[in-house]
Enzyme design. Structure first.
Site, PDB file in Angstrom:
ATOM      1  CG  HIS A  37      -8.285  -6.747   2.464  1.00  0.00           C
ATOM      2  ND1 HIS A  37      -8.229  -7.260   2.681  1.00  0.00           N
ATOM      3  CD2 HIS A  37      -7.478  -7.017   1.384  1.00  0.00           C
ATOM      4  CE1 HIS A  37      -8.547  -8.720   2.001  1.00  0.00           C
ATOM      5  NE2 HIS A  37      -7.438  -7.889   0.639  1.00  0.00           N
ATOM      6  CE  LYS A 149      -2.427 -12.688   3.450  1.00  0.00           C
ATOM      7  NZ  LYS A 149      -2.131 -13.930   2.179  1.00  0.00           N
ATOM      8  CD  GLN A 153      -0.921 -10.411  -5.701  1.00  0.00           C
ATOM      9  OE1 GLN A 153      -1.854 -10.665  -6.201  1.00  0.00           O
ATOM     10  NE2 GLN A 153      -0.859  -9.376  -4.773  1.00  0.00           N
TER      11      GLN A 153
END
Length: 283
Positions: A37, A149, A153
């Protein structure tokens, strides 16, 4: 850095930024942040004047009997990471703030969401599309950052942006891995020592498939078989899927003739982990 919990306050901040002529980047997350992140936030900071990180465990993307109640949360740690990475605002709303009690509107998609993770998580991507759609409306970012990853999505969000005419550029960022190759994930926190070691089978198996492609193999079935065979050597691994699909439309391929995504989902104990790699035979 500010932590904001209401839509009204965040919109007010973004309006002020816009009035000052600032560009805005958005990093959507579900919290329990890690170095993966952080890499997204750092990238956003480098390309925008102001950056919002959403920190929201989105209930609509969890199915029945999934880990919504146990999903790891640590706002204090998240705030420290965001501040260190240079974020300006953390948006940390409650579920009640994001979804009114009588909410009955959702964003859905077909085709790209039917296979891979969508096969065993049929409501997941409706939840993802809905919350990202809402975040785009609230933040109106110039750019939004997602990790590769979560490859399905990323493809789904890109298609939604195209189909719904959002004026936002989607930036995909590389997978960040631990020193031993395990893809960083908030759900890695669920793994005990034995499971953590077993989880390395995902990356190791995908590497074997990638090596076959680089050596010239173009039969997707043969590559998939090698990945599956190696994964089955790990007793703690319960395979959800291993697929080689077209990188753009996510349809399965038999012969590799362009950009593909090799993706897998595997349960290690009770923890579902995903990993993937992209390969372009024409590159």
């Amino acid at each position: 850095m500010q932590i904001v919990t209401t839509i009204e306050e965040l919109r007010s901040i973004v309006k002020w930024w816009r009035g000052e002529g600032h560009s805005v980047g958005l990093v959507p997350t579900m919290g329990y942040l890690h170095e993966g992140h952080k890499s997204l936030i750092v990238k956003a900071v480098s390309e925008n004047d102001r950056v919002v990180v959403s920190d929201f465990v989105n209930p609509t993307q969890f199915g029945a009997n999934e880990d919504l109640s146990t999903y790891p949360r640590d706002m204090e740690r998240d705030a420290a990471l965001c501040e260190a990475a240079g974020a300006d605002v953390i948006f940390h709303p409650s579920p009640e703030e994001m979804y009114l009690e009588d909410n009955c509107t959702f964003v859905d998609m077909n085709r790209l969401t039917k296979g891979l993770c969508g096969k065993t998580r049929p409501t997941h991507f409706s939840g993802v599309c809905t919350v990202v759609f809402k975040l785009f409306n609230i933040v109106t970012p110039d750019r939004a950052y997602f990790g590769q990853k979560d490859a399905q999505q990323l493809a789904v969000i890109r298609r939604m942006v195209r189909d719904m005419n959002f004026n936002v550029r989607i930036v995909g960022c590389p997978i960040v891995r631990e020193a031993d190759g395990l893809a960083m994930s908030s759900r890695n926190a669920y793994l005990n020592e034995k499971e953590r070691k077993a989880a390395l089978i995902l990356h190791k198996s995908l590497v074997l498939g990638e090596e076959m492609l680089r050596a010239g193999e173009r039969d997707a079935g043969k590559v998939r078989d090698v990945i599956l065979k190696n994964m089955r050597t790990e007793p703690l691994a319960r395979i959800d899927y291993v697929e080689l699909v077209d990188a753009k439309n996510l349809e399965p391929v038999k012969k590799i003739e362009g950009p593909i995504l090799a993706a897998t989902a595997v349960y290690i104990g009770k923890t579902r982990l995903i990993d993937n790699f992209h390969y372009d035979s024409e590159a």
